[in-house]
Design a protein around this motif. Sequence first.
Motif, PDB file in Angstrom:
ATOM      1  N   GLU A   1      35.420  77.402  45.824  1.00 43.38           N
ATOM      2  CA  GLU A   1      35.079  77.749  44.441  1.00 43.38           C
ATOM      3  C   GLU A   1      33.785  77.064  44.012  1.00 43.38           C
ATOM      4  OE1 GLU A   1      38.002  77.052  45.570  1.00 43.38           O
ATOM      5  OE2 GLU A   1      39.538  78.317  44.660  1.00 43.38           O
ATOM      6  N   GLN A   2      33.646  75.801  44.432  1.00 40.33           N
ATOM      7  CA  GLN A   2      32.434  75.060  44.059  1.00 40.33           C
ATOM      8  C   GLN A   2      31.194  75.761  44.606  1.00 40.33           C
ATOM      9  OE1 GLN A   2      32.483  70.941  45.283  1.00 40.33           O
ATOM     10  NE2 GLN A   2      30.452  70.529  44.456  1.00 40.33           N
TER      11      GLN A   2
ATOM     12  N   VAL B   1      44.326  72.162  42.308  1.00 42.39           N
ATOM     13  CA  VAL B   1      44.847  72.449  43.651  1.00 42.39           C
ATOM     14  C   VAL B   1      45.602  71.237  44.192  1.00 42.39           C
ATOM     15  CG1 VAL B   1      44.204  72.969  46.042  1.00 42.39           C
ATOM     16  CG2 VAL B   1      43.041  74.129  44.160  1.00 42.39           C
ATOM     17  N   ILE B   2      45.002  70.053  44.005  1.00 46.10           N
ATOM     18  CA  ILE B   2      45.638  68.835  44.503  1.00 46.10           C
ATOM     19  C   ILE B   2      46.977  68.605  43.805  1.00 46.10           C
ATOM     20  CG2 ILE B   2      45.435  66.308  44.570  1.00 46.10           C
ATOM     21  CD1 ILE B   2      42.443  66.685  45.037  1.00 46.10           C
TER      22      ILE B   2
ATOM     23  N   PRO C   1      30.708  71.935  39.355  1.00 51.64           N
ATOM     24  CA  PRO C   1      31.366  73.216  39.578  1.00 51.64           C
ATOM     25  C   PRO C   1      32.713  73.038  40.273  1.00 51.64           C
ATOM     26  CG  PRO C   1      29.084  73.324  40.306  1.00 51.64           C
ATOM     27  CD  PRO C   1      29.344  71.917  39.901  1.00 51.64           C
ATOM     28  N   ALA C   2      33.734  73.661  39.744  1.00 55.71           N
ATOM     29  CA  ALA C   2      35.075  73.701  40.347  1.00 55.71           C
ATOM     30  C   ALA C   2      35.765  72.349  40.447  1.00 55.71           C
ATOM     31  CB  ALA C   2      35.044  74.369  41.723  1.00 55.71           C
TER      32      ALA C   2
ATOM     33  N   VAL D   1      30.391  78.947  42.649  1.00 62.13           N
ATOM     34  CA  VAL D   1      29.675  78.730  41.386  1.00 62.13           C
ATOM     35  C   VAL D   1      28.178  78.624  41.663  1.00 62.13           C
ATOM     36  CG1 VAL D   1      29.327  77.149  39.460  1.00 62.13           C
ATOM     37  CG2 VAL D   1      31.633  77.635  40.259  1.00 62.13           C
ATOM     38  N   TRP D   2      27.838  77.918  42.748  1.00 61.98           N
ATOM     39  CA  TRP D   2      26.423  77.824  43.109  1.00 61.98           C
ATOM     40  C   TRP D   2      25.884  79.194  43.509  1.00 61.98           C
ATOM     41  CZ3 TRP D   2      22.909  74.443  41.898  1.00 61.98           C
ATOM     42  CH2 TRP D   2      23.276  73.127  41.610  1.00 61.98           C
TER      43      TRP D   2
ATOM     44  N   GLU E   1      39.200  72.668  38.957  1.00 65.98           N
ATOM     45  CA  GLU E   1      40.004  73.475  39.865  1.00 65.98           C
ATOM     46  C   GLU E   1      40.479  72.614  41.049  1.00 65.98           C
ATOM     47  OE1 GLU E   1      41.323  76.267  39.487  1.00 65.98           O
ATOM     48  OE2 GLU E   1      42.114  76.454  41.550  1.00 65.98           O
ATOM     49  N   GLN E   2      39.607  71.718  41.504  1.00 64.70           N
ATOM     50  CA  GLN E   2      39.954  70.848  42.631  1.00 64.70           C
ATOM     51  C   GLN E   2      41.191  70.001  42.303  1.00 64.70           C
ATOM     52  OE1 GLN E   2      36.815  68.183  43.838  1.00 64.70           O
ATOM     53  NE2 GLN E   2      38.076  67.215  45.403  1.00 64.70           N
TER      54      GLN E   2
ATOM     55  N   ARG F   1      38.726  71.097  51.940  1.00 62.73           N
ATOM     56  CA  ARG F   1      38.844  70.384  50.670  1.00 62.73           C
ATOM     57  C   ARG F   1      39.256  71.317  49.545  1.00 62.73           C
ATOM     58  NH1 ARG F   1      34.041  68.728  47.362  1.00 62.73           N
ATOM     59  NH2 ARG F   1      34.948  70.386  46.148  1.00 62.73           N
ATOM     60  N   ALA F   2      40.094  70.800  48.654  1.00 62.52           N
ATOM     61  CA  ALA F   2      40.556  71.589  47.523  1.00 62.52           C
ATOM     62  C   ALA F   2      39.366  72.065  46.703  1.00 62.52           C
ATOM     63  CB  ALA F   2      41.486  70.737  46.661  1.00 62.52           C
ATOM     64  N   ALA F   3      39.337  73.361  46.432  1.00 65.35           N
ATOM     65  CA  ALA F   3      38.337  73.990  45.559  1.00 65.35           C
ATOM     66  C   ALA F   3      36.897  73.882  46.056  1.00 65.35           C
ATOM     67  CB  ALA F   3      38.429  73.451  44.142  1.00 65.35           C
TER      68      ALA F   3
END
Lengths: 461, 315
Positions: B159-160, A149-150, A141-142, B163-164, A145-146, B154-156
């Motif tokens: 969002e992670q 962002v980076i 998940p994501a 999703v959960w 997206e991670q 931490r990036a995203a």
Amino acid sequence: MFDNLSEKLQRVFKNLRGEGRLTAENMDAALREIRVALLEADVNFRVVKQLIEAVKVKAMGEEVLQALSPSQQVIAIVRDELIKVLGSHESKLRFSNDPPSVFLIVGLQGSGKTTSTGKLARWLSKNGHRPLVVSVDIYRPAAREQLNVIAKQINIPIYFGAPGEALPVDLARSAKLEATNSGRDVLLVDTAGRLHIDDDLMGELQQLKELLGPVEILFVADAMTGQDAVKSAEEFHKRLGITGVILTKMDGDARGGAALSIRHVTGQPLKFVGVGEKPDAFEPFYPDRAASRILGMGDILSFIEKAEEFVDKKQAEQMQQKLMDNEFTLEDFRNQIRQMRKIGSLDSILKMMPQVGMLKELQNVKVDEGEMTRVVAIIDSMTPRERNNHMIINGNRRRRIAKGSGTSVQDVNQLLKQYTQTRKMMKSFSGGMLGGMLGGKSGGKMAGKLGKMKLPPGFGF
Amino acid sequence: MIQTLFGSVEQEPTLLEKLKSGVQKTRAGLVTRLEDALSGKKEIDADLLDELEYTLISADIGVSTTNEILDRIRERVDRKLIGDASELRSLIREQLLEILEGSERPMPHVFEPPAVVMVVGVNGAGKTTTIGKLASRFQGEGRSVLLCAADTFRAAAIEQLEVWGERTGTEVIRQKPGSDPSAVLFDALHAARARKVDYVIVDTAGRLQTKTNLMAELEKMRRTASRVIPDAPHEVLLVLDATTGQNGLEQARKFTESSGVTGIVLTKLDGTAKGGVVVAIARELRLPIRYIGVGEQAGDLLPFEAESFIASLFE
């Protein structure tokens, strides 16, 4: 915590009194200690076995060097052997004659692939390349997206995919096309984390390899990995033919023995290490430093390099002269503190020090950064005359300084006492920088010990 | 029924089935080698002990714990208390069980909800995934859950977690990336009280245990939690990657110091890593191991069972 290897070895040889040289008997005891040290550093069991054999053969044939004690000599042999396995010089990246050069970033879950992809992209662009990144991790998940962002953070373009593009191969194919069309010379493909025994997902990587024809397949490995490192690295190498390794999370206190294991089973070079969460916390891999670290001898070379980056050489030389002439003023004291703080927090500096001899105690010292700020504030509140000659600071002046810096007269007294102690101590210890850096509460005491400590061979300043 | 070093194992179909079903393990070699060693020789000799040492160290149990076990075996062999290789099995099993005794304790019951569960660990250990699984597990027990996205770094990461949240139908309390984790926690706890949920699970940013300022941030979060809800956090779970070597012990020590860890979740046991460092952790810190992670799906979180864990070390 486990003792440092050099201490243990010193003990081994001390117990065998009168043995000023390497013999079959004292070697056995020494090798046992080396074995434990390597296992505690998470070097694979089998790799340790082979290393010990190699060291044994070498050590027995070694001529006794007058300059080194037996323990120093054994450590030097072990270190050389580790460096030999780790590769004798830093490895460069390969690039394709027909751009874009595709780099495939692979590894287990949570090893740090996405972060490393960002760092590598940044490193490449700093070194004159024009990278494009793409994430084909459609599972976690994501994850995509991670990377997005980076990429924004470091200002590197990303191929984020067109609507309807849902498969790794589709994303990768389009990204390569995009790289060609937009004149990017390197494409970094961040893949999903997977277990080496997951046949389907390993197959997917093989598919990506076939499709993209990557020049580099970089295996990202966590420095904290234990004995299992050999299995995962071996399997990734078998299925994909990795071309290099990125070792992550080296800013922690793991010894990083996995580096040795991975290099040993794959034969592929370690190319980079991740040393923090910031995008620029990324360095080329240096075998000699890694070897010292595995043996618990600290990373003093990294420290020196970092110091050189920030410290003005000329100024440092002047400082040294001043120290020798005993003209080290409060002004200089403040400058030194400021310079050290540019390098990083004291904690991070101490982490780079070898855990040898008296320096070991330093590892447990709680560094109070606030204290440093207070010290600087107190000196700031002095007049230039006072800074150049602390002898004129009488009771009245002390009260004024305390008021000006928002501290108490006791604080000012303590600083002055500390300063005079440091001055006295530094006279006998010409390595100016180290002494100045330890200007904290117990700075005088610690720096005094520093002056007397013995560094392992090859670590002289 | 599964053949292990200690004979056949029954009664725990969940763990072993899960371990087997997900992915086909490449586990040939070790068992065979050990079985050969055990069956081929009646006498316990140096070779056999070497083989055992290899097995234990390869599982990341660590040199000192391994030596302790082997010393006791050697002692008994010397005193002729065991002479037969087959007796070794039960002896090792006993020793490991002794160390892992008390590791099976489940999470304590909280009488006055919400129960606050903080999840901590180094980067990439599997915190967020574990939280997703925990949420699904608690809901399966008929409890209501609220997630707190306190990994603002931490990036995203937010969002992670979201999703959960969607997957498990759980509300996620979040703020902007970069905001103070304690502030998010504060919000989440107030929301949890207002909505009368049973569990608040708090995601935190991954951090290496050597980063003193980040460890201090966890202390602050603890303080914040206890200001809103007096006994909170009721549980602090350290998520530990099974591939971790001896550094795991240092992780457990430091995280316990700063955030008061009350239990461990051992993740990624569906690979070939054995996670033996928890034996060293149990020996030194007496921390219970609450759950193990065996896959990426919501259901892949199981209660820890010492017996089957020990059996898996020798597979």
